[in-house]
Design a protein around this motif. Structure first.
Motif, PDB file in Angstrom:
ATOM      1  N   VAL B 164       0.835  -1.266   0.080  1.00 10.66           N
ATOM      2  CA  VAL B 164      -0.017   0.035   0.133  1.00 10.66           C
ATOM      3  C   VAL B 164       0.840   1.301   0.168  1.00 10.66           C
ATOM      4  O   VAL B 164       0.369   2.387  -0.190  1.00 10.66           O
ATOM      5  N   LYS B 165       2.179   1.057   0.321  1.00  9.87           N
ATOM      6  CA  LYS B 165       3.083   2.265   0.202  1.00  9.87           C
ATOM      7  C   LYS B 165       4.232   1.972  -0.484  1.00  9.87           C
ATOM      8  O   LYS B 165       4.876   0.740  -0.317  1.00  9.87           O
ATOM      9  N   ASN B 166       4.746   2.855  -1.575  1.00  6.97           N
ATOM     10  CA  ASN B 166       5.654   2.348  -2.419  1.00  6.97           C
ATOM     11  C   ASN B 166       6.145   3.539  -3.224  1.00  6.97           C
ATOM     12  O   ASN B 166       5.607   4.305  -3.836  1.00  6.97           O
ATOM     13  N   VAL B 167       7.580   3.745  -3.046  1.00  5.71           N
ATOM     14  CA  VAL B 167       8.114   4.910  -3.786  1.00  5.71           C
ATOM     15  C   VAL B 167       9.221   4.460  -4.737  1.00  5.71           C
ATOM     16  O   VAL B 167      10.050   5.131  -4.686  1.00  5.71           O
ATOM     17  N   ALA B 168       9.313   3.134  -4.893  1.00  3.98           N
ATOM     18  CA  ALA B 168      10.569   2.373  -5.526  1.00  3.98           C
ATOM     19  C   ALA B 168      10.361   2.995  -7.086  1.00  3.98           C
ATOM     20  O   ALA B 168       9.547   2.301  -7.609  1.00  3.98           O
ATOM     21  N   GLY B 169      10.939   3.779  -7.790  1.00  3.96           N
ATOM     22  CA  GLY B 169      10.879   4.248  -8.878  1.00  3.96           C
ATOM     23  C   GLY B 169      10.058   5.209  -9.421  1.00  3.96           C
ATOM     24  O   GLY B 169       9.307   5.644  -8.462  1.00  3.96           O
ATOM     25  N   TYR B 170      10.088   5.782 -10.360  1.00  2.00           N
ATOM     26  CA  TYR B 170       8.901   6.788 -10.931  1.00  2.00           C
ATOM     27  C   TYR B 170       7.806   5.900 -10.813  1.00  2.00           C
ATOM     28  O   TYR B 170       7.732   4.851 -11.217  1.00  2.00           O
ATOM     29  N   ASP B 171       6.659   6.916 -10.879  1.00  2.00           N
ATOM     30  CA  ASP B 171       5.497   6.247 -10.586  1.00  2.00           C
ATOM     31  C   ASP B 171       4.566   6.352 -11.831  1.00  2.00           C
ATOM     32  O   ASP B 171       3.662   7.005 -12.329  1.00  2.00           O
ATOM     33  N   LEU B 172       5.156   5.301 -12.856  1.00  2.00           N
ATOM     34  CA  LEU B 172       4.408   5.190 -14.308  1.00  2.00           C
ATOM     35  C   LEU B 172       3.089   4.906 -14.171  1.00  2.00           C
ATOM     36  O   LEU B 172       2.139   5.047 -15.068  1.00  2.00           O
ATOM     37  N   THR B 173       2.451   4.151 -12.851  1.00  2.00           N
ATOM     38  CA  THR B 173       1.074   4.046 -12.842  1.00  2.00           C
ATOM     39  C   THR B 173       0.267   5.144 -13.077  1.00  2.00           C
ATOM     40  O   THR B 173      -0.860   5.058 -13.799  1.00  2.00           O
ATOM     41  N   LYS B 174       0.633   6.370 -12.658  1.00  2.00           N
ATOM     42  CA  LYS B 174      -0.175   7.359 -12.860  1.00  2.00           C
ATOM     43  C   LYS B 174      -0.449   7.781 -14.239  1.00  2.00           C
ATOM     44  O   LYS B 174      -1.492   8.372 -14.853  1.00  2.00           O
ATOM     45  N   LEU B 175       0.738   7.567 -14.956  1.00  2.00           N
ATOM     46  CA  LEU B 175       0.443   7.867 -16.451  1.00  2.00           C
ATOM     47  C   LEU B 175      -0.372   6.870 -17.306  1.00  2.00           C
ATOM     48  O   LEU B 175      -1.109   7.199 -18.273  1.00  2.00           O
ATOM     49  N   GLU B 176      -0.459   5.596 -16.562  1.00  2.00           N
ATOM     50  CA  GLU B 176      -1.535   4.748 -17.111  1.00  2.00           C
ATOM     51  C   GLU B 176      -2.932   4.834 -16.756  1.00  2.00           C
ATOM     52  O   GLU B 176      -3.920   4.650 -17.503  1.00  2.00           O
ATOM     53  N   ALA B 177      -2.995   5.547 -15.572  1.00  2.00           N
ATOM     54  CA  ALA B 177      -4.420   5.954 -15.150  1.00  2.00           C
ATOM     55  C   ALA B 177      -4.944   7.333 -15.843  1.00  2.00           C
ATOM     56  O   ALA B 177      -4.493   8.095 -15.551  1.00  2.00           O
ATOM     57  N   GLY B 178      -5.740   7.128 -16.636  1.00  2.00           N
ATOM     58  CA  GLY B 178      -6.305   8.216 -17.395  1.00  2.00           C
ATOM     59  C   GLY B 178      -5.238   8.379 -18.607  1.00  2.00           C
ATOM     60  O   GLY B 178      -5.714   9.667 -19.182  1.00  2.00           O
ATOM     61  N   GLY B 179      -4.595   7.682 -19.121  1.00  2.00           N
ATOM     62  CA  GLY B 179      -3.769   7.615 -20.274  1.00  2.00           C
ATOM     63  C   GLY B 179      -4.815   7.561 -21.663  1.00  2.00           C
ATOM     64  O   GLY B 179      -4.191   7.337 -22.740  1.00  2.00           O
ATOM     65  N   PHE B 180      -6.113   6.961 -21.605  1.00  2.00           N
ATOM     66  CA  PHE B 180      -6.840   6.277 -22.661  1.00  2.00           C
ATOM     67  C   PHE B 180      -5.997   5.359 -23.484  1.00  2.00           C
ATOM     68  O   PHE B 180      -6.248   5.396 -24.847  1.00  2.00           O
ATOM     69  N   GLY B 181      -5.044   4.607 -22.806  1.00  2.00           N
ATOM     70  CA  GLY B 181      -4.333   3.639 -23.465  1.00  2.00           C
ATOM     71  C   GLY B 181      -3.303   4.033 -24.573  1.00  2.00           C
ATOM     72  O   GLY B 181      -2.749   3.275 -25.207  1.00  2.00           O
TER      73      GLY B 181
END
Ligand SMILES: Cc1cc2nc3c(=O)[nH]c(=O)nc-3n(C[C@H](O)[C@H](O)[C@H](O)COP(=O)(O)OP(=O)(O)OC[C@H]3O[C@@H](n4cnc5c(N)ncnc54)[C@H](O)[C@@H]3O)c2cc1C
Lengths: 503, 403
Positions: B164-181
């Motif tokens: 639930v807590k994780n700052v290892a590396g850049y947060d690419l998840t944020k780019l995928e969430a709302g990136g419309f694919g």
């Protein structure tokens, strides 16, 4: 003495002084040495020049100048990062942002604030308090660390269990890129203009540019609070009690654990909080909400869970003063442990919460095997461990042993399904562990993203992504096909209007 | 070898369905993340262009492409961990199936996206479409611990993890969430869960929009923390007048206290719904947006909510509108034109309010773009990120429009 480097040339120093004033450029070695650490005794680097801009426009001018000259730069807040992230080598200019410390706006109606990056975390909550609001992410270092550092590290804190970490509270950013261009990301309402570049920037550890203006969400100060202290005669039962509370569905505002070594260090210090010295572990649990009756009821349920999971006693803070005292002990625990020995390595890792009992035992075994004192004080509700190793760096060979023990602790956390950092970041310290959790393609993807923001990899070089472990990313294959120019590959039967893809 | 033969040779003949799509584009359904990677690697070499589909219930499956890649066979739930309140699910799982399995283990994903119940998880993540629960539990990104995605040239990239807590590396998840694919095909999602709330109560008040806006402000001022606080247009709420729906979820004590607080703050005017009524109310509102030709969202500030609703009413009508005044988010559904949408987006941009087109037929999507108004300097970053994750422009996504 560090040999002079291009970053120390007279002309550069003069040019920097022309931008920020000579008083705010530090070149003398003793002055530069005060910036050689970030709280972690195992990493030390002396920056070539230190510059302290006082305005956003000065940051832009400094970054532009360095871009023209091709000189590396490292942003720095308060230097409390604990992962080596804010350290600069002799060939780099350290840009210290603590003079950019203005709170630009507090908007109580929309519950947001706009701040400069050098604002110290706790100052923002103090400024919002008259409106009944606060900034919830509360790193234990909050009396020193800056909001800019928090953004770069995606910092957490005890109350992030219920309220989320920094990333959940940042709405918009102004960022100065490596070439000195300022870009605005996000909107004050939090909806991005396209992909979520604010989210991507938060936690980028100073690699994507310098945050110069930060819009954050404020939350109402909870009306009702209950703070409980539960003590246990084994670490394992305390860990099991944590899982039980989490699984109950009640989300405490905070759920922190301290082991015996930490308890005693606190009790021996000026921050003595009345933690029972004979306990193997204590849990500090806080519940909050809008209604006193509801918080009281939840607190009773949690106390019952703690007792039925082996707590010897559960005590509730009688008033605000006792509550503060319980928290002060926790927040100053690192300082208190610092008195145990000359040096203290504060480690940071995360495990699934159900793995806490086993992992805590494993850490104890590793410490015993290396003959080291490890104290634990951590955000138990999140599974975010801080095993802290006390040692004397002057003893030959001891530092290597501390390093090896840290490595084993990381490996144990990864094996339990966890990760190598929950809030302190990778910086320099965790570079070597990155290949243990990410494969070559995933690391290469991170590096490629960094190069979109900073093509020359000149901002905070050498941090976060171990370049040697990255697989090649669109090297020759890409060039061969020449698709960067935007021509649809010939095999396709369809073409989508170019402008949909154009920069 | 024809394109279809190549794909059959790669993934097996049962992975390809020729007649499935209305526009005759062959539809490929890889059964594993590796199969997705294989397909995209080949697409890159061959220069094929792909559109990505989930269950096909939200975004119309009409983008011009050589192949349609559907995630619907990526429908496994490898892990649900009630003790840790986390789960891992493949992107093609239907939200309804996931919800049921989570509930069976006493857990809950606090997201109520617009659309039909069987919408895939991947589509919710890719479009970052949250619903009324964003008031209490935040936008989609707040529920994600990590994702695995496949890039336009077939690389499998992981970001984040299961904790639930994780700052290892850049947060690419944020780019995928709302990136419309546009930045990859999401194949696997690690989710943050909550315990299934012991009590869950919805209350509704009907009235004029102005009146209800004031009531919503009173609720916020009273320090109540509802899970949802949603202002719905009459058509959406299926009522005579506008409706303000308030939802409290949590422990029984908490919900009882909040309900009492609500009555005190608003003079006891709300009507409590039975569980089945509440379920129906929220579900119908969510589904309504899948029946309108166009849906978009705007993100303003709480104190501009009313003004934004006026603006929408004026420029595109306000028959199908749902707003979370506590967070400043508004969702609109209905029929409109390219010109109107462009004009509205321009007006909103002047107010610092982004407009994101969530669903529309391809011609409108392509012309207007999901996004379209960027702040200065952001355009090159976004273009750079697209080149990074889709160097051969394999994904057909209407990111920016053609204005
Ligand atoms: C006693 C102690 C307790 C701590 N407790 C916690 C805790 O509970 N939770 C937690 O998360 N952390 C904790 N930390 C770690 C640390 O305080 C946080 O990471 C904090 O956010 C760092 O802020 P700083 O201003 O000191 O940043 P620095 O250490 O100066 O910098 C950290 C990183 O941010 C970059 N950076 C700084 N400012 C900017 C900017 N404006 N733009 C771009 N990049 C920038 C730097 O380059 C560097 O990579 C603790 C540290 C200490 C010493």
């Amino acid at each position: 003495m560090t040999p002079p480097s291009p970053s120390q040339s007279d002309s550069l120093v003069d040019a920097l002084a022309g931008i920020v004033g000579a008083r705010h450029v530090r070149t003398a070695l003793p002055e530069r040495m005060t910036y050689a650490r970030d709280g972690l005794p195992t990493h030390r680097r002396v920056p070539g020049v230190v510059v302290l801009p006082g305005q956003r426009d000065e940051v832009i001018a400094v970054v532009r100048l360095l871009a023209t000259l091709g000189v590396p730069l490292v942003p720095r807040g308060a230097g409390t990062g604990l992962s080596g992230g804010a350290l600069a080598d002799g060939d780099a200019v350290l840009i210290v942002l603590t003079r950019l410390n203005r709170i630009l706006k507090i908007d109580p109606r929309n519950r947001l604030a706009v701040v400069e990056p050098g604002v110290v975390n706790v100052r923002l909550s103090a400024a919002a308090a008259p409106h009944g609001l606060h900034y919830t992410p509360d790193p234990s270092s909050q009396t020193a660390c800056t909001i800019g550092g928090n953004v770069a590290e995606n910092s957490g804190g005890p109350h992030c269990l219920k309220y989320g970490v920094t990333a959940n509270h940042v709405l918009a950013l102004e960022v100065v890129l490596a070439d000195g261009r300022a870009v605005e990301l996000g909107s004050p309402g939090g909806e991005p203009w396209g992909p979520d570049l604010v989210g991507l920037f938060v936690g980028s550890e100073g690699n994507f540019g310098i945050a110069t203006r930060i819009t954050v969400r404020l939350l109402p100060v909870p009306r009702a609070i209950r703070t409980q202290l539960a003590d246990f005669d084994s670490l394992r039962t305390a860990g099991e009690a944590v899982s039980a509370v989490i699984a109950s569905g009640i989300v405490p505002a905070a759920l922190e654990m301290m082991d015996q070594s930490c308890i005693r260090a606190v009790e021996d210090s000026v921050y003595a909080a009345g933690y029972p010295r004979d306990a193997a572990a204590v849990l500090l649990v806080e519940l909050d909400g809008g209604s006193d009756a509801a918080v009281e009821a939840d607190a009773a349920t949690v106390a019952e869970i703690l007792r039925s999971h082996g707590a010897r006693a559960v005590r509730t803070a009688a008033d605000a003063a006792e509550r503060e005292r319980l928290w002060l002990g926790r927040k100053k625990a690192f300082g208190a442990m610092g008195r145990l020995s000359r040096d203290l390595v504060v480690q940071d890792a995360v495990v699934p919460r159900s793995a806490l009992p086993d992992v805590l035992e494993t850490i104890g075994e590793i410490a015993a095997r290396y003959g080291l004192t490890v104290s634990n004080v951590f955000h138990a509700g999140d599974g975010n461990l801080h095993p802290n190793i006390s040692f004397d760096g002057r003893v030959p060979g001891l530092k290597a042993r501390v390093d090896a023990a840290s490595g084993e602790i990381m490996t144990a956390c990864i094996a339990a399904g966890g990760t190598i950092t929950g809030e302190h970041g990778v910086g320099l310290d965790k570079l070597r562990y990155m290949p243990l959790i990410f494969d070559g393609d995933s690391l290469a993807a991170m590096r490629a993203v960094r190069r979109v923001w900073d093509p020359e990899e000149r901002v905070n070089p050498g941090k976060v992504v171990p370049i040697h472990a990255c697989r090649e990313w669109y090297g020759s294959r890409n060039a061969e096909r020449g698709t960067r120019n935007g021509f649809a590959p010939s095999g396709s039967a369809f073409r989508v209007s170019r402008s949909a893809f154009a920069p | 070898m024809s394109l279809v033969d190549r794909v059959r040779a790669l993934l097996g003949s049962d992975a390809v369905d020729l007649a499935a799509t209305p526009d005759g584009v062959p539809r490929v359904a890889p059964a594993s993340p590796d199969a997705v990677a294989l397909l995209l690697g080949t697409a890159r070499e061959e220069g094929w262009r792909l559109r990505v589909e989930g269950a096909g219930t939200w975004l119309p499956a009409d983008a011009p492409a050589d192949l349609a890649l559907t995630t619907r066979r990526l429908d496994k739930i490898p892990a649900i961990e009630p003790q840790d309140l986390s789960a891992t699910a493949e992107a093609g799982i239907g939200c309804d199936v996931l919800r049921q399995q989570l509930a069976d283990r006493g857990t809950w994903l606090a997201l109520d996206p617009p659309g039909l119940a069987g919408r895939t998880l991947g589509s919710v993540v890719a479009t970052a479409s949250s619903g009324p629960l964003r008031q209490g539990f935040g936008p989609v990104r707040d529920h994600l611990l990590g994702v695995t995605f496949v890039t336009g040239d077939g690389r499998v990239v992981q970001s984040g993890g299961k904790v639930v807590k994780n700052v290892a590396g850049y947060d690419l998840t944020k780019l995928e969430a709302g990136g419309f694919g546009a930045f990859g095909v999401i194949v696997l999602v690690h989710l943050r869960l909550r315990a299934l709330p012991r009590a869950d109560q919805t209350l509704v008040l009907e009235g004029t929009r102005e009146d209800l806006t004031q009531v919503a402000e009173d609720i916020a001022a009273a320090g109540l923390q509802p899970a949802a606080l949603e202002l719905m247009s009459p058509a959406l709420a299926r009522r005579e007048r506008w409706a303000l729906a308030v939802r409290f979820a949590g422990s029984a004590a908490l919900v009882a206290a909040d309900e009492a607080g609500l009555r005190a703050a608003t003079g006891g005017r709300f009507t409590a719904l039975r569980a089945d009524e509440a379920h129906g109310c929220w579900m119908r509102a969510a589904e309504s947006f899948a029946t309108r030709p166009v849906t978009f969202r705007v993100g303003g500030l709480p104190d501009s909510s009313d003004e934004l609703l006026d603006l929408l009413q004026h420029q595109v009508g306000d028959e199908w509108v749902s707003a979370s005044p506590g967070v400043g988010a508004i969702r609109w559904g209905g029929e409109t034109t390219v010109d109107r949408l462009r004009r509205l987006r321009r007006t909103l941009a002047g107010l610092e309010v982004p407009l994101t087109v969530e669903r529309a037929a391809w011609p409108l999507r392509a012309a207007v773009g999901h996004f379209g108004a960027y702040r200065e300097g952001a355009g090159p970053l976004i273009a750079g990120l697209r080149r990074t994750f889709d160097p051969g422009e394999a994904f057909v996504v209407a990111v920016e429009g053609t204005e």
